[in-house]
Design an enzyme around this catalytic site. Structure first.
Site, mmCIF file in Angstrom:
data_model
loop_
_atom_site.group_PDB
_atom_site.id
_atom_site.type_symbol
_atom_site.label_atom_id
_atom_site.label_comp_id
_atom_site.label_asym_id
_atom_site.label_seq_id
_atom_site.Cartn_x
_atom_site.Cartn_y
_atom_site.Cartn_z
ATOM 1 N N SER A 33 0.826 -1.222 0.000
ATOM 2 C CA SER A 33 0.000 0.000 0.000
ATOM 3 C C SER A 33 0.851 1.258 0.000
ATOM 4 C CB SER A 33 -0.921 0.007 1.227
ATOM 5 O OG SER A 33 -0.160 -0.120 2.410
ATOM 6 N N ASN A 43 -2.179 -2.385 13.261
ATOM 7 C CA ASN A 43 -3.631 -2.208 13.286
ATOM 8 C C ASN A 43 -4.053 -0.944 14.045
ATOM 9 O OD1 ASN A 43 -3.447 -4.629 12.022
ATOM 10 N ND2 ASN A 43 -4.519 -5.826 13.587
ATOM 11 N N HIS A 64 -39.855 24.550 -9.045
ATOM 12 C CA HIS A 64 -40.032 23.659 -10.212
ATOM 13 C C HIS A 64 -39.362 24.228 -11.463
ATOM 14 C CE1 HIS A 64 -43.316 21.774 -7.811
ATOM 15 N NE2 HIS A 64 -43.518 23.038 -7.444
ATOM 16 N N SER A 70 -14.886 26.684 -27.480
ATOM 17 C CA SER A 70 -15.157 25.477 -28.253
ATOM 18 C C SER A 70 -14.172 25.392 -29.404
ATOM 19 C CB SER A 70 -16.595 25.540 -28.792
ATOM 20 O OG SER A 70 -16.729 24.694 -29.913
ATOM 21 N N LYS A 125 -18.596 30.328 -28.812
ATOM 22 C CA LYS A 125 -18.874 29.761 -27.498
ATOM 23 C C LYS A 125 -18.013 30.298 -26.366
ATOM 24 C CE LYS A 125 -21.063 25.994 -27.125
ATOM 25 N NZ LYS A 125 -22.267 25.780 -26.377
ATOM 26 N N ASN A 161 -18.009 28.713 -22.634
ATOM 27 C CA ASN A 161 -18.682 27.669 -21.856
ATOM 28 C C ASN A 161 -18.294 27.703 -20.371
ATOM 29 O OD1 ASN A 161 -19.985 26.570 -24.113
ATOM 30 N ND2 ASN A 161 -18.172 25.361 -24.648
ATOM 31 N N GLU A 197 -19.319 23.262 -14.643
ATOM 32 C CA GLU A 197 -19.770 21.924 -15.033
ATOM 33 C C GLU A 197 -18.922 20.845 -14.364
ATOM 34 O OE1 GLU A 197 -21.431 22.075 -19.458
ATOM 35 O OE2 GLU A 197 -19.534 23.108 -19.257
#
Ligand code: ARG
Length: 456
Positions: free
Chosen positions: A24, A111, A157, A278, A284, A286, A291
């Site tokens: 590990s 442990n 809504h 883009s 564009k 963005n 996001e």
């Protein structure tokens, strides 16, 4: 593989595939500082209790301090062949100070050692995380204060509902982030118990002093059941659960801002420095940062599911499965830190499109509840008032008319109680001014909240 802490018991060496599969070090090397600090405290205690000669304890502590310096300065070369961080440090200590190093692991097991390391790591990370959340709250508060005179349409809504102050909407984020901090601090409080001295699972016959180690390492208390100490991973689950909820909040804030930055909403402009373009569509701009914040939630939820699956049905007490708790823990913490960091910076780079937002407030649908409440104040029942305004709204929509254009006679068709004074409620400011119930969106209420959070 390098020297194993248990090698002599085996009549032969392990298969190289076993070494590779069980190691590990690739990920638990991140715990090196905590592993060493824990070992220093443990060695000092062993010396003080005369379980090992105090001079040996001193040598061990000195050697460990030298290793600690190397780790902190980045000079430490982790051994990719080591089984884990505990073996790696122990091995190096033996190389540095000789045989006496082998007294360090007295009255200890990996442990209880790993439980200690991880708790110390999470405690530090929670401090960083809560500070980052506070930074984000401050950035949001600043944005709210800068735009304290802006009214936006509120949504339910995702349909236009009622007018609210933008600052009120921002304060909603701040409230939810405060609960996130509380959850993290609550997890911190519960994990603040020092497990070392539990050894493999049953404690030890040697006269250790667990409280001394606790004090040295800054824990509030010691764990009270040695079996639980080595089998418990609730502190990882709780941390990832708190981070999952926090990341859900971040995704919802991101989603609001994504929507608001669209041409359709046009409430805000996000600075170019936090957008991307883009490769094909030259027009564009963005909101990729937002996001990716929204998308990162999947990783964090996955990390939580990972550890829940890992722990489900494990028998008491320690099982090697638990070694696999670290990658999702680290990923969850790293991911949320990344999300918070960029969100703080992004919030300082948003401006409100004031005129575009103001133009959305002409929609009289925003004031329907205000007219209902106007009628209620004139003694009409809620139900009847709802019917009256409902009929008026429907007619106006059907005929393409505005309520504000109806004359007295036209208003009275719906109810004799509808006087011309109703028109003064058909404005965004009148509408928010009315909502002066505690916690509501009136400027008075919101100002009070802004001041409260400012002080905090
Ligand atoms: N690397 C292990 C873990 O992360 C700790 C070592 C315990 N190993 C053992 N064979 N008892 O959980």
């Amino acid at each position: 593989m390098a020297n194993k802490l248990w090698g002599t018991r085996f009549p032969k060496g392990t298969n190289s595939l076993t070494d590779k599969f069980t190691s590990s070090i690739a990920f638990d090397k991140r715990l090196a500082v905590y592993d060493i600090l824990g070992s220093i405290a443990h060695a000092k205690m062993l010396g003080k209790q005369k379980i090992i000669p105090p001079a040996d304890a001193n040598k061990i502590a000195k050697g460990l301090n030298a290793i600690l310096k190397d780790v902190e300065s980045g000079k430490f070369k982790f051994d990719p062949q080591a089984e884990d961080i505990h073996s790696n440090v122990q091995d190096l200590l033996a190389k540095k100070i000789g045989q006496v190093a082998h007294k360090l692991h007295t009255a200890r097991s990996r442990n209880d050692q790993i439980a200690l390391d991880v708790k110390m790591y999470i405690k530090d990370e929670i401090s960083v995380l809560t500070e980052l959340v506070t930074d984000l709250q401050k950035a949001i508060l600043k944005f709210a204060k800068t735009n304290s005179k802006v009214i936006i349409p509120g949504y339910t809504h995702l349909q236009v509902a009622q007018c609210v102050l933008l600052a009120h909407h921002m304060l909603a984020y701040i409230e939810s982030l405060e609960r996130d901090k509380e959850r993290l601090l609550d997890a911190y409080r519960r994990m603040d118990k020092m497990p070392l001295g539990s050894c493999a699972l049953s404690g030890t016959g040697l006269k250790i002093n667990r409280d001394m180690v606790r004090k040295e390492l800054g824990f509030k208390a010691v764990t009270e059941n040695s079996i639980d100490s080595v089998s418990d991973r609730d502190y990882i689950i709780e941390t990832l659960a708190a981070l999952s909820i926090l990341s859900v909040h971040l995704s919802r804030i991101a989603e609001d801002l994504i929507l608001w930055s669209t041409k359709e909403f046009n409430f805000i402009d996000i600075d170019f420095s936090f957008c991307t373009g883009s490769s094909i569509m030259p027009h564009k701009k963005n909101p990729d940062v937002l996001e990716l914040i929204r998308g990162s939630v999947g990783k964090v939820q996955g990390d939580l599911s990972n550890i829940l699956m890992l722990m489900k049905g494990l028998p008491m007490s320690y099982n090697r499965d638990m070694q696999l708790d670290k990658p999702p823990l680290f990923d969850g913490i790293d991911t949320v830190k990344g999300m918070l960091e960029i969100f703080v910076a992004l919030f300082a780079n948003i401006v409100i499109e004031k005129e575009a937002v103001a133009s959305k407030l002409d929609d009289e649908a925003l004031f329907s509840v205000d007219i209902v409440e106007y009628l209620i104040k004139k003694g009409i029942s809620y139900r009847e008032a709802h019917d009256i305004v409902g009929a008026m709204v429907r007619d106006c929509l059907d005929k393409g008319k505005k309520i504000s254009s109806l004359n007295n006679a036209q208003l009275r068709v719906y109810s004799p109680k509808l006087g011309p004074d109703v028109k003064k409620f058909l404005s965004a400011w009148a509408s928010v001014n009315l909502k002066n119930s505690f916690g509501g969106t009136s400027p008075k209420q919101v100002q009070g909240q802004l001041e409260k959070w400012g002080k905090k």
